[in-house]
Design a protein around this motif. Structure first.
Motif, mmCIF file in Angstrom:
data_model
loop_
_atom_site.group_PDB
_atom_site.id
_atom_site.type_symbol
_atom_site.label_atom_id
_atom_site.label_comp_id
_atom_site.label_asym_id
_atom_site.label_seq_id
_atom_site.Cartn_x
_atom_site.Cartn_y
_atom_site.Cartn_z
ATOM 1 N N TYR A 132 0.959 -1.219 -0.140
ATOM 2 C CA TYR A 132 0.101 0.054 0.010
ATOM 3 C C TYR A 132 0.830 1.251 -0.070
ATOM 4 C CZ TYR A 132 -3.303 3.428 1.594
ATOM 5 O OH TYR A 132 -3.981 4.707 1.597
ATOM 6 N N TYR A 133 0.362 2.163 -0.780
ATOM 7 C CA TYR A 133 1.166 3.578 -0.832
ATOM 8 C C TYR A 133 0.242 4.614 -1.004
ATOM 9 C CZ TYR A 133 3.837 6.960 -3.308
ATOM 10 O OH TYR A 133 4.763 8.423 -3.587
ATOM 11 N N LYS A 134 0.426 5.653 -0.329
ATOM 12 C CA LYS A 134 -0.403 7.061 -0.429
ATOM 13 C C LYS A 134 0.535 8.202 -0.240
ATOM 14 C CE LYS A 134 -4.457 9.031 1.577
ATOM 15 N NZ LYS A 134 -5.526 9.014 2.660
ATOM 16 N N LEU A 135 0.192 9.117 -1.223
ATOM 17 C CA LEU A 135 0.889 10.358 -1.367
ATOM 18 C C LEU A 135 -0.029 11.500 -1.383
ATOM 19 C CD1 LEU A 135 3.367 12.225 -1.847
ATOM 20 C CD2 LEU A 135 2.813 12.099 -4.374
ATOM 21 N N THR A 136 0.220 12.294 -0.166
ATOM 22 C CA THR A 136 -0.737 13.636 -0.009
ATOM 23 C C THR A 136 0.033 14.839 0.102
ATOM 24 O OG1 THR A 136 -0.716 13.371 2.364
ATOM 25 C CG2 THR A 136 -2.329 12.261 1.209
ATOM 26 N N VAL A 137 -0.616 15.724 -0.576
ATOM 27 C CA VAL A 137 0.181 17.400 -0.539
ATOM 28 C C VAL A 137 -0.852 18.022 -0.107
ATOM 29 C CG1 VAL A 137 1.041 18.853 -2.147
ATOM 30 C CG2 VAL A 137 1.514 16.647 -2.756
ATOM 31 N N ASN A 138 -0.397 18.673 1.216
ATOM 32 C CA ASN A 138 -1.153 19.690 1.696
ATOM 33 C C ASN A 138 -2.725 18.944 2.092
ATOM 34 O OD1 ASN A 138 0.786 21.455 1.898
ATOM 35 N ND2 ASN A 138 0.258 22.387 -0.016
ATOM 36 N N GLY A 139 -2.562 17.801 2.500
ATOM 37 C CA GLY A 139 -3.846 17.219 2.929
ATOM 38 C C GLY A 139 -4.655 16.359 1.666
ATOM 39 N N GLU A 140 -4.333 16.853 0.457
ATOM 40 C CA GLU A 140 -4.957 16.411 -0.829
ATOM 41 C C GLU A 140 -4.250 14.887 -1.155
ATOM 42 O OE1 GLU A 140 -5.814 17.749 -5.425
ATOM 43 O OE2 GLU A 140 -4.843 18.876 -4.086
ATOM 44 N N THR A 141 -5.037 14.134 -1.370
ATOM 45 C CA THR A 141 -4.384 12.690 -1.971
ATOM 46 C C THR A 141 -4.190 13.121 -3.498
ATOM 47 O OG1 THR A 141 -5.718 11.438 -0.420
ATOM 48 C CG2 THR A 141 -5.040 10.215 -2.233
ATOM 49 N N ILE A 142 -3.116 12.502 -3.764
ATOM 50 C CA ILE A 142 -2.448 12.797 -5.242
ATOM 51 C C ILE A 142 -2.422 11.366 -5.778
ATOM 52 C CG2 ILE A 142 -0.745 13.526 -6.755
ATOM 53 C CD1 ILE A 142 -2.283 15.629 -5.192
ATOM 54 N N ILE A 143 -1.517 10.279 -5.021
ATOM 55 C CA ILE A 143 -1.740 9.024 -5.543
ATOM 56 C C ILE A 143 -1.926 7.903 -4.362
ATOM 57 C CG2 ILE A 143 -0.013 7.148 -6.303
ATOM 58 C CD1 ILE A 143 1.497 9.471 -7.602
ATOM 59 N N GLU A 144 -2.802 7.082 -4.580
ATOM 60 C CA GLU A 144 -3.014 5.953 -3.773
ATOM 61 C C GLU A 144 -2.985 4.637 -4.270
ATOM 62 O OE1 GLU A 144 -5.999 4.795 -0.061
ATOM 63 O OE2 GLU A 144 -6.897 5.764 -1.900
ATOM 64 N N LEU A 145 -2.235 3.456 -3.933
ATOM 65 C CA LEU A 145 -1.964 2.568 -4.639
ATOM 66 C C LEU A 145 -2.341 1.411 -3.569
ATOM 67 C CD1 LEU A 145 1.254 3.259 -6.578
ATOM 68 C CD2 LEU A 145 -1.010 3.445 -7.474
ATOM 69 N N ASP A 146 -3.221 0.759 -3.699
ATOM 70 C CA ASP A 146 -3.672 -0.569 -2.829
ATOM 71 C C ASP A 146 -3.401 -1.745 -3.547
ATOM 72 O OD1 ASP A 146 -4.769 -2.227 -1.264
ATOM 73 O OD2 ASP A 146 -6.184 -0.814 -0.243
ATOM 74 N N PHE A 147 -2.481 -2.510 -3.659
ATOM 75 C CA PHE A 147 -2.358 -3.773 -4.504
ATOM 76 C C PHE A 147 -3.373 -4.851 -4.203
ATOM 77 C CE2 PHE A 147 2.517 -2.753 -4.910
ATOM 78 C CZ PHE A 147 2.177 -1.741 -5.941
ATOM 79 N N VAL A 148 -3.760 -5.035 -2.819
ATOM 80 C CA VAL A 148 -4.382 -6.005 -2.689
ATOM 81 C C VAL A 148 -5.836 -5.812 -2.708
ATOM 82 C CG1 VAL A 148 -5.450 -7.531 -0.457
ATOM 83 C CG2 VAL A 148 -2.980 -6.954 -0.565
ATOM 84 N N ASN A 149 -6.239 -4.574 -2.805
ATOM 85 C CA ASN A 149 -7.863 -4.246 -3.109
ATOM 86 C C ASN A 149 -7.867 -3.920 -4.506
ATOM 87 O OD1 ASN A 149 -9.183 -4.837 -0.708
ATOM 88 N ND2 ASN A 149 -7.719 -3.357 0.189
ATOM 89 N N MET A 150 -6.897 -3.713 -5.225
ATOM 90 C CA MET A 150 -6.901 -3.536 -6.831
ATOM 91 C C MET A 150 -7.341 -2.023 -6.933
ATOM 92 S SD MET A 150 -8.251 -5.933 -9.733
ATOM 93 C CE MET A 150 -7.905 -5.773 -11.415
ATOM 94 N N ILE A 151 -6.734 -1.176 -6.175
ATOM 95 C CA ILE A 151 -6.922 0.283 -6.355
ATOM 96 C C ILE A 151 -5.524 1.067 -6.790
ATOM 97 C CG2 ILE A 151 -7.428 2.271 -5.049
ATOM 98 C CD1 ILE A 151 -9.338 0.567 -3.355
ATOM 99 N N GLU A 152 -5.853 1.741 -7.758
ATOM 100 C CA GLU A 152 -4.765 2.686 -8.342
ATOM 101 C C GLU A 152 -5.528 4.108 -8.637
ATOM 102 O OE1 GLU A 152 -2.573 1.628 -11.924
ATOM 103 O OE2 GLU A 152 -1.819 -0.416 -10.606
ATOM 104 N N ASN A 153 -5.744 4.817 -7.528
ATOM 105 C CA ASN A 153 -6.262 6.093 -7.621
ATOM 106 C C ASN A 153 -5.186 7.210 -7.921
ATOM 107 O OD1 ASN A 153 -7.554 8.597 -6.964
ATOM 108 N ND2 ASN A 153 -8.855 7.564 -5.462
#
Length: 169
Positions: A132-153
């Motif tokens: 799992y990986y999540k990048l936020t800038v000033n509280g705003e989610t820019i990238i969220e990768l959740d391999f197990v749940n098949m999410i690439e936001n």
């Protein structure tokens, strides 16, 4: 003309434990797409076919001996370890800071306790692989990768939503 934003300070948290003053260096995860060439008859050159995100890892160095890290070594669950990097970036033409946060969940693949030499600095190096990986800038989610749940936001768009629907998830 604008000046670049530079990291002015950071902190690392390990399963909620504050590592302030204990981690002098973090190699932030590299994001890489798995792509392969495809070229068929009638094509004058190859096209890169995107097969999704490559594996993600975060490398970091602690000073001294970090017992709590060793207690997580060999964790059985793919997301047993939570790391949170919090960095403050600022450009020299601004008085504001950008809060950059990277969260990874995974497990420690490698722990290198370094060399033991009396009265010398110790480098405790850790490689943490993430599911799992999540990048936020000033509280705003820019990238969220959740391999197990098949999410690439990416920037509010879930790139795998249509595929999940197509396969009945």
């Amino acid at each position: 003309m604008a000046l670049p934003s530079k990291l002015k300070g950071f902190n690392l948290f390990h399963n909620g434990e504050n590592f302030a003053g204990k981690v002098p260096e973090v190699t932030l995860p590299k994001l890489t797409r798995k792509m392969e060439d495809y070229q068929a008859g009638g094509m004058s050159g190859p096209v890169k076919v995107d097969f999704g995100q490559e594996g993600i890892q975060m490398e970091w160095t602690g000073g001294g001996f970090l017992k709590s890290v060793l207690t997580q070594y060999g964790a059985l669950k793919h997301d047993a370890v939570l790391l949170r990097f919090a960095g403050g970036y600022q450009a020299e033409d601004s008085d504001k800071y950008d809060a950059i946060e990277i969260v990874v969940r995974g497990r420690h693949m490698e722990v290198d306790a370094g060399t033991a030499k009396a009265k010398e600095d110790t480098a405790f190096k850790v490689t943490t692989v993430a599911s799992y990986y999540k990048l936020t800038v000033n509280g705003e989610t820019i990238i969220e990768l959740d391999f197990v749940n098949m999410i690439e936001n990416i920037n509010g768009t879930d790139l795998l939503q249509a595929l999940r629907t197509a396969i009945g998830l």
